[in-house]
Design a protein around this motif. Structure first.
Motif, PDB file in Angstrom:
ATOM      1  N   TYR A 245      -3.792  13.918   5.912  1.00  0.00           N
ATOM      2  CA  TYR A 245      -4.581  12.756   5.580  1.00  0.00           C
ATOM      3  C   TYR A 245      -4.304  11.644   6.576  1.00  0.00           C
ATOM      4  N   ILE A 247      -4.825   7.365   6.352  1.00  0.00           N
ATOM      5  CA  ILE A 247      -4.808   6.449   5.621  1.00  0.00           C
ATOM      6  C   ILE A 247      -5.294   5.097   6.158  1.00  0.00           C
ATOM      7  N   ILE A 284      -8.828   1.300   0.124  1.00  0.00           N
ATOM      8  CA  ILE A 284      -7.721   2.008   0.825  1.00  0.00           C
ATOM      9  C   ILE A 284      -8.556   3.360   0.893  1.00  0.00           C
ATOM     10  N   LEU A 286      -8.759   7.269   1.867  1.00  0.00           N
ATOM     11  CA  LEU A 286      -8.011   8.490   2.277  1.00  0.00           C
ATOM     12  C   LEU A 286      -8.883   9.238   2.866  1.00  0.00           C
ATOM     13  N   HIS A 309       1.675  -0.489   9.540  1.00  0.00           N
ATOM     14  CA  HIS A 309       2.329   0.712   8.713  1.00  0.00           C
ATOM     15  C   HIS A 309       3.565   1.035   9.094  1.00  0.00           C
ATOM     16  N   ALA A 312       3.913   7.350   6.201  1.00  0.00           N
ATOM     17  CA  ALA A 312       3.227   7.778   5.114  1.00  0.00           C
ATOM     18  C   ALA A 312       3.566   9.425   4.913  1.00  0.00           C
TER      19      ALA A 312
END
Length: 519
Positions: A245, A247, A284, A286, A309, A312
């Protein structure tokens, strides 16, 4: 905030051997590049904001227990134009450049048109980006500058718009084990739509090896996310990536395109066209890396501003991501130089290290108002609301922490340790720390009259643990008759291993990038 208006740096283009105190590990072989503003005044003109200063690049090369240093100004179009005119003639985000009053009406008219549809700076004073086998500096405009990582010579000017429709792109891409780079940029009003574009720059294919072909020639658009407002796209500085994924945080900190187009005429800088909308939520996004589509579940949280960031990762049907967040947009204002030197009041921007947990699929059988997060090591919540939306609340792991770096070998996987700067009520950082996300403990390095930069973790080859390696930071030393130095800390104990004194002054800088020997 600043002890004095930053003075212009002096470059040191020839390699100079550092004086080493302690013992540099024999396995540490490679070059640490660091980037940041270094020229703040040209002729009788000065920049208003620290971020605007013209870039100076530093390299610190480690080989066989020794270190050599060199530095060069980034000699792009911005640098050359300013130096030729002996005044600032290229506008930056916080400094609008106006023509010399003696210039003709035609020159003034051309300058006006250039600012109405702005042709941005190539002053890449923020970070380094590796696309293919090529290294670039960036400041998040559509221009990046290729550099020679050995000599620090300025090379080709590269325009993203020749390869894909992005007017802005982040200075914090991600990389995978194969050498592919991933980044995100904003496409403003292309075909009447404003969107965010996630793209992949592949590693150099066999057919292009040895050829003068820029890696962006093979760029691939992975997906696009429509902007929730046509002429006010979100500002962002980084994004998150796991194995499956992406983000992307669409925050209510926005660039007003119309105001930017009229800023020159109104006598204000482009930074004044950034606006924070605290009444709006933060979305947010995804995104599935395989399909390029957003997951069906929709996530949002309260208004916040995120620049960096941390990392994740995925765990038991969740995507967990860590960010450094603020409750307002005061951080940028802290770096206006006039406010820092004339005694003007500057509000301190407090950061918090926040952990979010996103359940990838929202169970339709669970009633509204229930928290769907079921991992046990975080108190982050995601409460089910109408229309399949989840209201996400973060767990605050720490406060007053910034410029986070991890062992990038585990990027996208669950991490434990984070290295960063520990903020106090000053833009001059006085200490760095190692944070344990499990125990919530922080250990520090600091020394009187020393200001360390963003710490960069370098893993030891075949290391036995996540923190088996060293941490590198450049240190401005304001002690009398002492030199600036590169500090080498043990990644596990955070104790000093060695320091290498350089033969020139170092400056407060932005970000660093380590190139292992042979890469």
């Amino acid at each position: 905030m600043f002890a004095a208006f930053p003075k212009n740096a002096a470059e040191a283009p020839e390699p100079s051997k550092a004086e080493v105190k302690g013992c540099i590990p024999s396995w540490l072989q490679g070059t640490l590049l660091r980037n940041g503003p270094g020229i703040f005044s040209v002729g009788d003109t000065s920049y208003n904001h620290w971020f605007d200063g013209m870039a100076i690049l530093h390299s610190f090369t480690f080989k066989d227990g020794e270190m050599t240093h060199r530095s060069r100004f980034l000699q792009g179009d911005t640098y050359k134009a300013n130096m030729a005119a002996n005044r600032i003639v290229v506008s930056e985000m916080g400094t609008m450049a106006y023509p010399d009053p003696s210039k003709s009406v035609i020159v003034k008219a051309i300058t006006f048109l250039n600012h109405t549809v702005p042709d941005f700076t190539d002053n890449g004073a923020s970070n380094f980006i590796k696309y293919g086998n090529e290294y670039h500096v960036t400041s998040e405009t559509n221009y990046i500058r290729k550099i020679d990582p050995v000599t620090l010579d300025t090379q080709d000017k590269v325009d993203y718009l020749k390869y894909l429709p992005v007017n802005l792109a982040t200075s914090h891409p991600h990389y995978d084990k194969e050498g592919n780079a991933y980044n995100i940029g904003t496409s403003v009003a292309e075909k009447g739509k404003t969107k965010y574009i996630l793209f992949k720059v592949p590693a150099v294919p066999e057919k292009d090896k040895g050829k003068n072909v820029h890696a962006l020639k093979n760029v691939k658009v992975l997906c696009s996310v429509p902007c929730r407002s046509l002429l006010t796209p979100s500002y962002y500085h980084s994004f998150g990536m796991t194995e499956n994924y992406f983000i992307f945080i669409e925050q209510p900190f926005k660039l007003d395109i119309i105001r930017m187009a009229t800023a020159y005429m109104r006598g204000v800088n482009w930074a004044s066209c950034l606006k924070f909308c605290p009444e709006e939520n933060t979305l947010i996004h995804l995104i599935d890396r395989q399909t390029g589509k957003e997951v069906e579940t929709k996530y949002y949280t309260g208004a916040m501003v995120v620049y960096h960031h941390v990392n994740a990762f995925e765990d038991d049907g969740h995507v967990i991501f860590d960010v450094i967040a603020y409750n307002d947009d005061k951080l940028y204002d802290m770096f206006y130089l006039k406010r820092n030197t004339d005694g003007g009041e500057v509000s301190f921007a407090k950061s918090s290290y926040r952990r979010f947990a996103l359940p990838i699929q929202a169970d339709k059988r669970i009633p509204l108002g229930e928290n769907l997060v079921n991992v046990k090591y975080t108190t982050a919540t995601a409460v089910k609301e109408k229309e399949g939306k989840l209201l996400c609340q973060a767990e605050v792991l720490n406060e007053d922490f910034e410029l986070p770096r991890i062992n990038y070998d585990i990027n996208g996987k669950r991490h434990r340790f984070v290295y960063g700067t520990c903020l106090e009520e000053s833009t001059l950082k006085t200490k760095i720390g190692k944070f344990d996300t499990e125990t919530k403990e922080m250990i520090y390095w600091n020394e009187d009259n020393c200001s360390p930069s963003e710490p960069v973790f370098i893993p030891r080859q075949n290391g036995e643990s996540e923190d088996d390696g060293v941490v590198l930071t450049s240190v401005i030393n304001s002690n009398p008759d002492q030199r600036c130095f590169i500090l080498i800390l043990d990644g596990q104990t955070f104790k000093e291993v060695a320091r290498a004194y350089v033969n020139t002054e170092l400056q407060k800088d932005m970000h660093g990038f380590f190139i292992p020997q042979g890469c």
